[in-house]
Design a protein around this motif. Structure first.
Motif, PDB file in Angstrom:
ATOM      1  N   ASP A   1      -9.958  -4.401  -8.125  1.00 15.07           N
ATOM      2  CA  ASP A   1      -8.797  -5.256  -7.846  1.00 15.07           C
ATOM      3  C   ASP A   1      -9.191  -6.679  -8.206  1.00 15.07           C
TER       4      ASP A   1
ATOM      5  N   THR B   1       0.826  -1.212   0.000  1.00 16.68           N
ATOM      6  CA  THR B   1       0.000   0.000   0.000  1.00 16.68           C
ATOM      7  C   THR B   1       0.858   1.260   0.000  1.00 16.68           C
TER       8      THR B   1
ATOM      9  N   ALA C   1      -8.043  -5.620 -14.255  1.00 18.34           N
ATOM     10  CA  ALA C   1      -7.880  -4.255 -14.781  1.00 18.34           C
ATOM     11  C   ALA C   1      -7.538  -4.246 -16.273  1.00 18.34           C
TER      12      ALA C   1
HETATM   13  C1  SAM Z   1       0.745  -2.257  -5.710  1.00 13.82           C
HETATM   14  S1  SAM Z   1      -0.810  -2.922  -5.273  1.00 13.82           S
HETATM   15  C2  SAM Z   1      -1.805  -1.503  -5.165  1.00 13.82           C
HETATM   16  C3  SAM Z   1      -1.674  -0.776  -3.858  1.00 13.82           C
HETATM   17  C4  SAM Z   1      -2.641   0.370  -3.703  1.00 13.82           C
HETATM   18  N1  SAM Z   1      -2.315   1.438  -4.630  1.00 13.82           N
HETATM   19  C5  SAM Z   1      -2.636   0.890  -2.278  1.00 13.82           C
HETATM   20  O1  SAM Z   1      -2.139   2.010  -2.037  1.00 13.82           O
HETATM   21  O2  SAM Z   1      -3.148   0.195  -1.391  1.00 13.82           O
HETATM   22  C6  SAM Z   1      -1.332  -3.679  -6.761  1.00 13.82           C
HETATM   23  C7  SAM Z   1      -2.665  -4.394  -6.691  1.00 13.82           C
HETATM   24  O3  SAM Z   1      -2.984  -4.850  -8.009  1.00 13.82           O
HETATM   25  C8  SAM Z   1      -3.759  -6.042  -7.892  1.00 13.82           C
HETATM   26  N2  SAM Z   1      -3.719  -6.718  -9.195  1.00 13.82           N
HETATM   27  C9  SAM Z   1      -2.754  -7.470  -9.743  1.00 13.82           C
HETATM   28  N3  SAM Z   1      -3.075  -7.824 -10.997  1.00 13.82           N
HETATM   29  C10 SAM Z   1      -4.278  -7.283 -11.249  1.00 13.82           C
HETATM   30  C11 SAM Z   1      -5.140  -7.239 -12.369  1.00 13.82           C
HETATM   31  N4  SAM Z   1      -4.813  -7.855 -13.515  1.00 13.82           N
HETATM   32  N5  SAM Z   1      -6.291  -6.555 -12.289  1.00 13.82           N
HETATM   33  C12 SAM Z   1      -6.638  -5.910 -11.151  1.00 13.82           C
HETATM   34  N6  SAM Z   1      -5.869  -5.920 -10.041  1.00 13.82           N
HETATM   35  C13 SAM Z   1      -4.704  -6.576 -10.103  1.00 13.82           C
HETATM   36  C14 SAM Z   1      -3.104  -6.780  -6.748  1.00 13.82           C
HETATM   37  O4  SAM Z   1      -4.031  -7.676  -6.158  1.00 13.82           O
HETATM   38  C15 SAM Z   1      -2.722  -5.614  -5.804  1.00 13.82           C
HETATM   39  O5  SAM Z   1      -3.701  -5.429  -4.834  1.00 13.82           O
END
Ligand code: SAM
Length: 347
Positions: A227, A181, A255
């Motif tokens: 997510d 996060t 996404a």
């Molecule tokens: C770096 S984290 C994001 C953290 C967020 N910005 C925060 O401040 O809490 C990336 C997130 O992308 C999600 N994720 C990974 N691949 C994904 C996809 N194809 N589509 C949507 N979410 C995805 C992961 O589960 C993870 O929760």
């Protein structure tokens, strides 16, 4: 139309380019007529309507205080006092009010000038014009002297970030925590770089436990979080509710195929080496598939802000997807991670 005046912002000094870009993006988002003056380390000077000082300071992650500039002069005490005596200070304080004058030095300059002595002397100049009361603890008017760059700047503070307000939002203080996060100031800055206002439907398509969503929501935007993991979607919702806000929508989805038709701003931090799941894809593959999708759902002339590790080639991927790259910032995290922050516009 409100007249332009000199305003000052004191940034946290944590990053060389992000604080000014963030302030400009807020002013652009609110269609404020402004001109950037000089910037000296933490101090940013702008010509803008007086109300812009508080607008920026209240919203920005990297602005600590703001106010109206009254004068600037060469940084010699005799010159500073002479300039101050020549001004009508009764425009800024009335006789019944209390005041303080604090002088700060930004960037280790003008070391021969004693801040404490100057504060007392400028207090004397103020008292020679107006029968106000000095109160260093809890004054009604807070005047600020700033030794920055080649000048001494003097102004009236109109906003100061309340102590502890960012600390309360630290990741460990939220009910749902994940190591990936984002910290509040950077997250807030990303939302602002995306030019999100209360009128903008804001999307974080890789929302995790909602570090970016929370900041957008606290700024009054209707927020959508996506997510691929159910526990993240649930965690983000819990975090928003904990801070007294509600998402406009939380969606469990990939996404790379976002089930949303239109949004006004995107800021996001796709997964990479922070313990966040990448669903077995590389960050580059994710960005390659996600960026055209993001462009598709973003309104024309609106912005997307995308974070990635340096070296992913995100700039080229964004341009291949039809985005215009407006800005490219680098944030050093540790020896093996420097983040690249791209500000993109849909043409
Ligand atoms: C770096 S984290 C994001 C953290 C967020 N910005 C925060 O401040 O809490 C990336 C997130 O992308 C999600 N994720 C990974 N691949 C994904 C996809 N194809 N589509 C949507 N979410 C995805 C992961 O589960 C993870 O929760």
């Amino acid at each position: 139309m409100e007249q332009k005046t000199g305003i000052f912002l004191v940034t946290s000094g944590e990053h060389p380019t992000l604080p000014l870009s963030e302030a400009k993006a807020i002013l652009d988002a609110y269609k404020v007529d402004y001109r950037v003056g000089e910037t000296h380390y933490k101090l940013v000077e702008l010509e803008a309507p007086a109300s812009a000082a508080d607008l920026v300071a209240k919203r920005a992650g990297y602005v600590e205080e703001a106010g109206i500039e009254i004068f600037h002069s060469l940084p010699e005490p005799a010159e500073i006092k002479k300039t101050m005596r020549s001004l009508d200070l009764t425009r800024y304080i009335s006789p019944q009010e209390s005041f303080s004058i604090r002088v700060a030095r930004y960037g280790g300059i003008s070391k021969e000038v004693s801040r404490v002595k100057l504060e007392a002397e400028l207090g004397g100049v103020m008292l020679s014009q107006i029968a106000a009361r000095v109160d260093l603890e809890n004054p009604i008017r807070r005047f600020r002297g700033m030794l920055a760059g080649p000048y001494f700047h003097f102004g009236l503070q109109t906003f100061k970030r309340p102590r502890g307000s960012v600390g309360r939002r630290r990741p460990r203080k939220r009910p749902a925590f994940h190591p990936s996060t984002m910290v509040p100031k950077l997250a807030r800055c990303l939302v602002n770089l995306a030019c999100a206002t209360e009128e903008t439907v804001f999307l974080d398509p890789f929302c995790g436990v909602g570090g970016i969503l929370l900041e957008a929501s606290l700024l009054g935007c209707p927020v959508l979080g996506v997510d691929a993991l159910r526990r993240m979607v649930r965690g983000a919702r819990r975090n928003l509710v904990h801070f007294g806000t509600l998402p406009f929508g939380m969606i469990l989805a990939d996404a790379r195929r976002i089930p949303i038709t239109k949004v006004g701003a995107i800021a996001t931090d796709p997964p990479y080496g922070t313990g966040a799941s990448t669903l077995k894809a590389t960050t580059k593959e994710i960005l390659r598939d996600f960026l055209p999708e993001a462009r598709e759902i973003l309104e024309t002339n609106h912005r997307a802000v995308v974070v990635s590790p340096l070296g992913t080639g995100v700039s080229a991927l964004a341009e291949d997807s039809g985005f215009k790259v407006l800005e490219d910032h680098r944030v050093y995290v540790h020896r093996s991670l420097t983040r690249e922050i791209l500000v993109l516009s849909k043409r």
